[in-house]
Design an enzyme around this catalytic site. Structure first.
Site, PDB file in Angstrom:
ATOM      1  N   HIS A 187     -10.425   1.339  -7.515  1.00  0.00           N
ATOM      2  CA  HIS A 187     -11.050  -0.337  -6.926  1.00  0.00           C
ATOM      3  C   HIS A 187     -12.194  -0.312  -7.098  1.00  0.00           C
ATOM      4  O   HIS A 187     -12.738  -1.511  -7.491  1.00  0.00           O
ATOM      5  CB  HIS A 187     -10.921  -0.026  -5.184  1.00  0.00           C
ATOM      6  CG  HIS A 187      -9.585  -0.228  -4.869  1.00  0.00           C
ATOM      7  ND1 HIS A 187      -8.693  -1.537  -4.569  1.00  0.00           N
ATOM      8  CD2 HIS A 187      -8.475   0.635  -4.462  1.00  0.00           C
ATOM      9  CE1 HIS A 187      -7.560  -1.254  -4.440  1.00  0.00           C
ATOM     10  NE2 HIS A 187      -7.332  -0.142  -4.180  1.00  0.00           N
ATOM     11  N   CYS A 486      -1.613  -8.648 -18.049  1.00  0.00           N
ATOM     12  CA  CYS A 486      -2.637  -9.223 -16.953  1.00  0.00           C
ATOM     13  C   CYS A 486      -3.011  -8.057 -16.209  1.00  0.00           C
ATOM     14  O   CYS A 486      -3.706  -8.161 -15.131  1.00  0.00           O
ATOM     15  CB  CYS A 486      -1.683 -10.244 -15.967  1.00  0.00           C
ATOM     16  SG  CYS A 486      -0.455  -9.159 -15.239  1.00  0.00           S
TER      17      CYS A 486
END
Lengths: 561, 92
Positions: A187, A486
């Site tokens: 993250h 992506c």
């Protein structure tokens, strides 16, 4: 001078002072009693003083905040000295419980009560827990949990950052992110790239740096150097000069010889989409729809979903918006969809698979997408995450057709989907490679684990080979069905060149990276990109693949990328 | 004991920002003020200066609540708080 080596995950060279992220507050042991010699009156007074101090601190921060953030801080400040919370704790103290344990238990019961009320109240339940931890920190005389408050910008050093930490991360106060743990797909890395902050992860030992230490952070090289000398200062100054050049994207992704590679943005909602459109994104290559579901106990209504989707579609009239259906599970649990007790959630019921165990949610999401599409001018494509077989692809295509969605597709994240791309693409209109999960599954290495950072990079030749196989599958299928990327890989300018060389049609990334990727892509011809792709595939390791390709792209060093 | 009734005017009801503004004002008036839904017994009234209590009260726009206070300045305090409740705080 001391240098710590890690993995560079977001480029940039800066000098700043270290602020360590405080360790989370540990729970005071159950049954902890007042210390001998401490009266209940004294303990209650200490508790009230601590709650007042937390209130004052949050209130002061609210004064500097704006908009929603200000309102949340003001409400949280009031909670800190709320009579319901404090009286509950004082009752326990009167019976001999320590003040830390008393506020902890009182916070739990208030939080649970709010949670049970549902809706907006349930969303505030975590604020009570935050306040409780702050009061315990104050009573213990240790720093408050969360990102440190500071009037001057600093380099944030942490073990790793959780998604919840990012909500309070002020990009005007944080110069760079450095973590001792975490990997390139963690993250921390994703947040850093979306905020355009230089970042280094998996830099062992940085958690020992004292607050206030001056460091040089190189987010491309992946190094952190304490007490930097003049040469580092010059490097930081040079970056400041080029960074401004790297913030503009003309709006057409192309190689030097005019081979077009549309550069799209990854977005999570309407605000993101509007920002991406401003930065020149040629469309949306990944619209993560989880935002509309996260932190919810129940499924949002079709109308509510449609309004949220429309806000993204409206930012790109006449352009392509690729929407990914709900990707819950693993690191994104949802109480109404996923089972948090799975022994191995990354290999569990997640993504498209939640439709096996909780049918209906996906049908209603597709209905909402079709509804939003009708009311907007975007060219809407819809893909399912975590597709493993052609059979699943066919079933998803049928569900889309039933809902009136014209262009169904799949994410290629599971290696089996890359290996059987030809049969999968017979069933759907396009494929998009999610390189973060594809890497995690191909290398059998958890994305979040620092010790596996070296395995967990899309530069792994095995991962690049899976990308190549997906493109070959599309060619064998014969109808020119597009294959995009992506994942975070597309945001790395050197890797973007390799992916183009492998035959990928579009690249989608965090909007902040568009300009850097475009700047590097336009310096190579398609034939050169193909040579570099071959070179990377032939490398015996990820490290060599990256080094060999970077060596042939001197523009990267010139731009400090 | 002086008491007043008020109709909640804020669009989002008495939570979020309106609740924070009201709780803060109730804490600043110098007397203890309680709040209850109309028809609820007075001994089940909640502390009006507690934002958490206000959130659990769950008063929506249009709901009628009863404010009670005792002591010096109670009437003036109640009047000012009624005015606040009957203002759409979401509009500001």
């Amino acid at each position: 001078m001391q240098t710590f080596s890690g993995v560079g995950v977001s480029p940039g060279r800066i000098i700043g002072t270290v602020r360590q992220m405080p360790k989370p507050i540990s729970e005071p042991p159950a049954g902890e009693q007042l210390a001998a010699g401490t009266s209940a009156e004294d303990a209650t007074a200490a508790l009230k003083a601590a709650s007042q101090a937390v209130h004052d601190e949050l209130k002061a921060r609210a004064a500097h905040a704006t908009g929603d953030g200000k309102a949340v801080l003001e409400a949280t400040a009031l909670m800190a000295k709320d009579t319901m919370l404090i009286k509950g704790a004082a009752k326990l103290v009167a019976r001999g419980t320590s003040s830390e344990r008393a506020i902890w238990e009182s916070g739990s019961s208030v939080s649970e009560m709010l949670h049970n009320l549902g809706g907006y109240m349930a969303e505030r339940a975590t604020d009570v827990l935050d306040v409780r931890a702050r009061i315990v920190a104050e009573l213990r005389g240790v720093p408050a949990p969360g990102i440190p408050a500071s009037n001057t910008p600093f380099v944030l050093v942490a073990e790793d950052l959780a998604p919840a930490d990012t909500a309070t991360l002020d990009p005007n106060k944080v110069l760079a992110l450095v973590t001792a743990g975490g990997g390139p797909q963690s993250h921390t890395a994703i947040i850093a790239r979306s905020l355009g902050l230089p970042a280094v992860v998996a830099a062992v030992g940085v958690d020992e740096l004292a607050d206030g230490t001056e460091v040089f952070v190189d987010g491309a090289a992946g190094s952190v150097t304490s007490e930097p000398d003049a040469s580092f200062r010059a490097a930081a100054d040079a970056w400041a000069a080029t960074a401004s050049l790297l913030s503009e994207f003309t709006g057409t992704g192309t190689t030097a010889d005019g081979h077009l590679v549309p550069l799209l943005a990854n977005v999570g909602g309407g605000k993101d989409a509007a920002a991406a459109a401003k930065l020149g994104a040629q469309g949306v290559g990944l619209f993560r729809t989880e935002f509309c579901f996260l932190e919810r106990d129940t499924e949002p209504s079709v109308e509510e979903q449609a309004a949220a989707y429309k806000s993204v579609f409206d930012a790109f009239p006449g352009k392509k918006v690729v929407l990914r259906t709900l990707d819950a599970g693993a690191d994104k649990p949802l109480p109404f969809l996923t089972d948090s007790t799975e022994p191995n959630p990354a290999l569990g019921v997640r993504g498209y698979r939640t439709d096996f165990t909780t049918p209906g949610v996906l049908d209603r999401q597709l209905e909402a997408i079709a509804l939003a599409e009708k009311q907007s001018e975007a060219d809407v494509w819809v893909m399912a995450p975590m597709i493993s077989t052609a059979e699943e692809a066919a079933r998803f295509a049928a569900m889309c057709a039933d809902a009136g969605i014209k262009t169904p597709g799949v994410m290629v994240e599971v290696p089996s989907a890359a290996l059987t791309a030809e049969s999968i693409l017979r069933e759907v209109g396009f494929a998009s490679l999610g390189t973060n999960d594809l890497t995690q599954y191909a290398m059998a290495a958890d994305r979040q684990l620092g010790p596996l950072a070296n395995l967990n990079t899309p530069w792994q030749p095995a991962v690049l080979r899976l990308v190549g196989l997906t493109v070959e599958g599309s060619r064998a299928e014969g109808n020119g069905k597009p294959v995009g990327v992506c994942g975070e890989a597309a945001a790395d300018p050197a890797l973007a060149v390799v992916l183009t060389g492998l035959g990928v049609n579009t690249l989608s990334m965090t909007a902040r990276s568009l300009a850097a990727v475009a700047a590097v892509l336009k310096t190579v011809t398609l034939a050169e990109a193909q040579e570099l792709a071959k070179l990377a595939l032939s490398a015996p390791s990820a490290t060599e693949a990256r080094a060999w390709v970077r060596e042939k792209l001197p523009v990267l060093e010139e731009l400090g990328l | 004991m002086p008491e007043r009734i008020a109709t909640i005017a804020s669009r989002s009801g008495l939570h979020a920002r309106p609740a924070a503004l009201f709780a803060e004002a109730a804490g600043d008036v110098g007397v203890e003020v309680t709040i209850a839904m109309q028809g609820e017994p007075a001994d089940e009234a909640l502390d009006a200066s507690s934002i958490l209590s206000l959130m659990t009260l769950g008063a929506a726009k249009g709901d009628v609540v009863v404010l009670r206070a005792d002591g010096d300045g109670a009437d003036a305090a109640l009047d000012s708080l009624v005015k606040l409740l009957e203002t759409d705080l979401d509009a500001e």
